[in-house]
Design a protein around this motif. Structure first.
Motif, PDB file in Angstrom:
ATOM      1  N   CYS A 104       0.853  -1.189   0.000  1.00 31.20           N
ATOM      2  CA  CYS A 104       0.000   0.000   0.000  1.00 31.20           C
ATOM      3  C   CYS A 104       0.889   1.239   0.000  1.00 31.20           C
ATOM      4  O   CYS A 104       1.578   1.512   0.997  1.00 31.20           O
ATOM      5  N   GLU A 105       0.883   1.967  -1.129  1.00 32.68           N
ATOM      6  CA  GLU A 105       1.718   3.161  -1.224  1.00 32.68           C
ATOM      7  C   GLU A 105       1.229   4.274  -0.311  1.00 32.68           C
ATOM      8  O   GLU A 105       2.004   5.102   0.156  1.00 32.68           O
ATOM      9  N   THR A 106      -0.081   4.279  -0.050  1.00 38.05           N
ATOM     10  CA  THR A 106      -0.655   5.320   0.802  1.00 38.05           C
ATOM     11  C   THR A 106      -0.200   5.165   2.242  1.00 38.05           C
ATOM     12  O   THR A 106       0.239   6.128   2.886  1.00 38.05           O
ATOM     13  N   ASP A 107      -0.314   3.928   2.759  1.00 40.03           N
ATOM     14  CA  ASP A 107       0.055   3.657   4.159  1.00 40.03           C
ATOM     15  C   ASP A 107       1.495   3.182   4.321  1.00 40.03           C
ATOM     16  O   ASP A 107       1.962   2.997   5.439  1.00 40.03           O
ATOM     17  N   LYS A 108       2.173   2.941   3.176  1.00 38.38           N
ATOM     18  CA  LYS A 108       3.557   2.460   3.210  1.00 38.38           C
ATOM     19  C   LYS A 108       3.676   1.175   4.027  1.00 38.38           C
ATOM     20  O   LYS A 108       4.525   1.054   4.918  1.00 38.38           O
ATOM     21  N   LYS A 109       2.840   0.164   3.695  1.00 39.97           N
ATOM     22  CA  LYS A 109       2.891  -1.093   4.421  1.00 39.97           C
ATOM     23  C   LYS A 109       2.486  -2.240   3.509  1.00 39.97           C
ATOM     24  O   LYS A 109       1.794  -2.038   2.491  1.00 39.97           O
ATOM     25  N   LEU A 110       2.927  -3.462   3.869  1.00 37.58           N
ATOM     26  CA  LEU A 110       2.550  -4.663   3.132  1.00 37.58           C
ATOM     27  C   LEU A 110       1.164  -5.120   3.566  1.00 37.58           C
ATOM     28  O   LEU A 110       0.853  -5.139   4.767  1.00 37.58           O
ATOM     29  N   ILE A 111       0.335  -5.535   2.568  1.00 42.18           N
ATOM     30  CA  ILE A 111      -1.010  -6.021   2.878  1.00 42.18           C
ATOM     31  C   ILE A 111      -1.314  -7.225   1.989  1.00 42.18           C
ATOM     32  O   ILE A 111      -0.635  -7.483   0.997  1.00 42.18           O
ATOM     33  N   SER A 125      -3.625   3.466  -3.131  1.00 36.65           N
ATOM     34  CA  SER A 125      -2.856   2.995  -4.281  1.00 36.65           C
ATOM     35  C   SER A 125      -2.044   1.773  -3.862  1.00 36.65           C
ATOM     36  O   SER A 125      -1.415   1.764  -2.799  1.00 36.65           O
ATOM     37  N   PHE A 126      -2.062   0.735  -4.734  1.00 35.35           N
ATOM     38  CA  PHE A 126      -1.340  -0.504  -4.435  1.00 35.35           C
ATOM     39  C   PHE A 126      -0.413  -0.849  -5.590  1.00 35.35           C
ATOM     40  O   PHE A 126      -0.584  -0.408  -6.719  1.00 35.35           O
ATOM     41  N   MET A 127       0.561  -1.693  -5.265  1.00 33.39           N
ATOM     42  CA  MET A 127       1.414  -2.280  -6.300  1.00 33.39           C
ATOM     43  C   MET A 127       1.920  -3.621  -5.781  1.00 33.39           C
ATOM     44  O   MET A 127       2.016  -3.823  -4.566  1.00 33.39           O
ATOM     45  N   PRO A 128       2.220  -4.536  -6.682  1.00 30.84           N
ATOM     46  CA  PRO A 128       2.749  -5.828  -6.254  1.00 30.84           C
ATOM     47  C   PRO A 128       4.039  -5.648  -5.460  1.00 30.84           C
ATOM     48  O   PRO A 128       4.779  -4.691  -5.662  1.00 30.84           O
ATOM     49  N   VAL A 129       4.278  -6.608  -4.570  1.00 25.49           N
ATOM     50  CA  VAL A 129       5.456  -6.526  -3.710  1.00 25.49           C
ATOM     51  C   VAL A 129       6.735  -6.462  -4.539  1.00 25.49           C
ATOM     52  O   VAL A 129       7.618  -5.647  -4.267  1.00 25.49           O
ATOM     53  N   TYR A 136      11.459   0.836  -4.827  1.00 29.30           N
ATOM     54  CA  TYR A 136      12.192   1.363  -3.682  1.00 29.30           C
ATOM     55  C   TYR A 136      13.679   1.045  -3.763  1.00 29.30           C
ATOM     56  O   TYR A 136      14.508   1.752  -3.181  1.00 29.30           O
ATOM     57  N   LYS A 137      14.021  -0.029  -4.476  1.00 30.67           N
ATOM     58  CA  LYS A 137      15.435  -0.301  -4.709  1.00 30.67           C
ATOM     59  C   LYS A 137      16.082   0.831  -5.504  1.00 30.67           C
ATOM     60  O   LYS A 137      17.222   1.224  -5.250  1.00 30.67           O
ATOM     61  N   GLU A 138      15.307   1.353  -6.508  1.00 29.00           N
ATOM     62  CA  GLU A 138      15.806   2.469  -7.293  1.00 29.00           C
ATOM     63  C   GLU A 138      16.021   3.698  -6.414  1.00 29.00           C
ATOM     64  O   GLU A 138      16.998   4.435  -6.561  1.00 29.00           O
ATOM     65  N   GLN A 139      15.049   3.910  -5.496  1.00 29.90           N
ATOM     66  CA  GLN A 139      15.185   5.055  -4.587  1.00 29.90           C
ATOM     67  C   GLN A 139      16.393   4.878  -3.668  1.00 29.90           C
ATOM     68  O   GLN A 139      17.154   5.823  -3.427  1.00 29.90           O
ATOM     69  N   VAL A 140      16.538   3.646  -3.174  1.00 28.07           N
ATOM     70  CA  VAL A 140      17.685   3.364  -2.300  1.00 28.07           C
ATOM     71  C   VAL A 140      18.988   3.510  -3.083  1.00 28.07           C
ATOM     72  O   VAL A 140      19.984   4.047  -2.584  1.00 28.07           O
TER      73      VAL A 140
END
Length: 264
Positions: A104-111, A125-129, A136-140
């Protein structure tokens, strides 16, 4: 599919009692107990005798029989244990016990998919794990690059600061050496000056004392002469014989060194 209890039971049968790990090159002793080949040989070398670590039975020689059945069992238990560990390593939803497949991109948590359909995450907003991991790897990665650049800049600053410190220390040491050298030269000059002045004082002292000591010697000689004359006169005064007393003619004369007295 094997249950957790079955996997644990099977694993217990395939564990070496010495290293407490799955059997590797399993062998059986004459007493029937099983061990890894390397474990039992090292145990015998360490103990200095051929005895079973389980029942303590001793053997005349090192007879080891390969246990192929146990080797297969150990390999199977190892595989099942790894699969079970991999399965347990997957995260599951605490509420629905479903695998956490969405982020969940909104809550920044896995669901899980059930959470995504619920009211708590409605319009989120959601996206696959996997996709979230890549994002987030790109951001890191970007953060790593930025930090690496900053690190390089700071390392350059650190190196420059070290050079500055080293330069200051070198200049300080050079100045200390120069000052020490200058004061050493001044010390030599002062020592020579001191010796010269002390020599002059000594010469003046000797020049002044020489006549004074000569006068003192003359005074001592005069005193000695007076003492001798006094002694003679005292002897005459003590003479009771009138003839002898009057027999001495003339008078006593005494020469006094006035120069010595005047010099005082």
């Amino acid at each position: 599919m094997a249950s957790n209890d079955q996997v644990e039971s099977l694993a217990e049968e395939a564990i070496c009692p010495i290293c407490l790990d799955f059997f590797t090159d399993s062998v059986s002793l004459e007493c029937g107990h099983n061990f890894c080949r390397s474990c039992i040989t090292q145990s015998w070398d360490r103990e200095g005798r051929n005895s079973c670590p389980e029942c303590r039975e001793e053997f005349t020689d090192r007879t080891l029989r390969v246990n192929r059945a146990l080797a297969k069992l150990s390999e199977k238990a190892r595989t099942l244990s790894l699969n079970q560990t991999e399965k347990e390593s997957k995260l599951h939803c605490d509420t629905h016990q479903e695998e956490l497949k969405l982020f969940c991109e909104t809550d920044k948590k896995l669901i899980c998919v059930i959470c995504a359909a619920g009211r708590e995450h409605k319009s989120h907003s959601f996206m696959p794990v996997d996709e979230a991991v890549e994002t987030y790897k790109e951001q890191v990665k970007s953060s790593i690059q930025s930090l690496t650049t900053n690190k390089s800049a700071i390392q350059e600053m650190e190196e420059q600061q070290k050079q500055n410190i080293s330069q200051v220390r070198e200049q300080s040491q050079s100045l200390k050496s120069h000052v020490t050298s200058q004061f050493a030269e001044l010390h030599q000059i002062l020592v020579k000056k001191e010796q010269h002045i002390l020599g002059e004082i000594k010469d003046d002292e000797e020049k002044t004392l020489r006549p004074m000591e000569k006068n003192l010697q003359d005074i001592h000689e005069n005193l000695n002469s007076i003492e001798e004359e006094l002694s003679k006169l005292q002897g005459r005064m003590e003479q009771t014989d009138v003839v002898l007393f009057l027999k001495v003619r003339g008078y006593v004369s005494f020469s006094f060194n006035e120069t010595a007295v005047t010099a005082l």
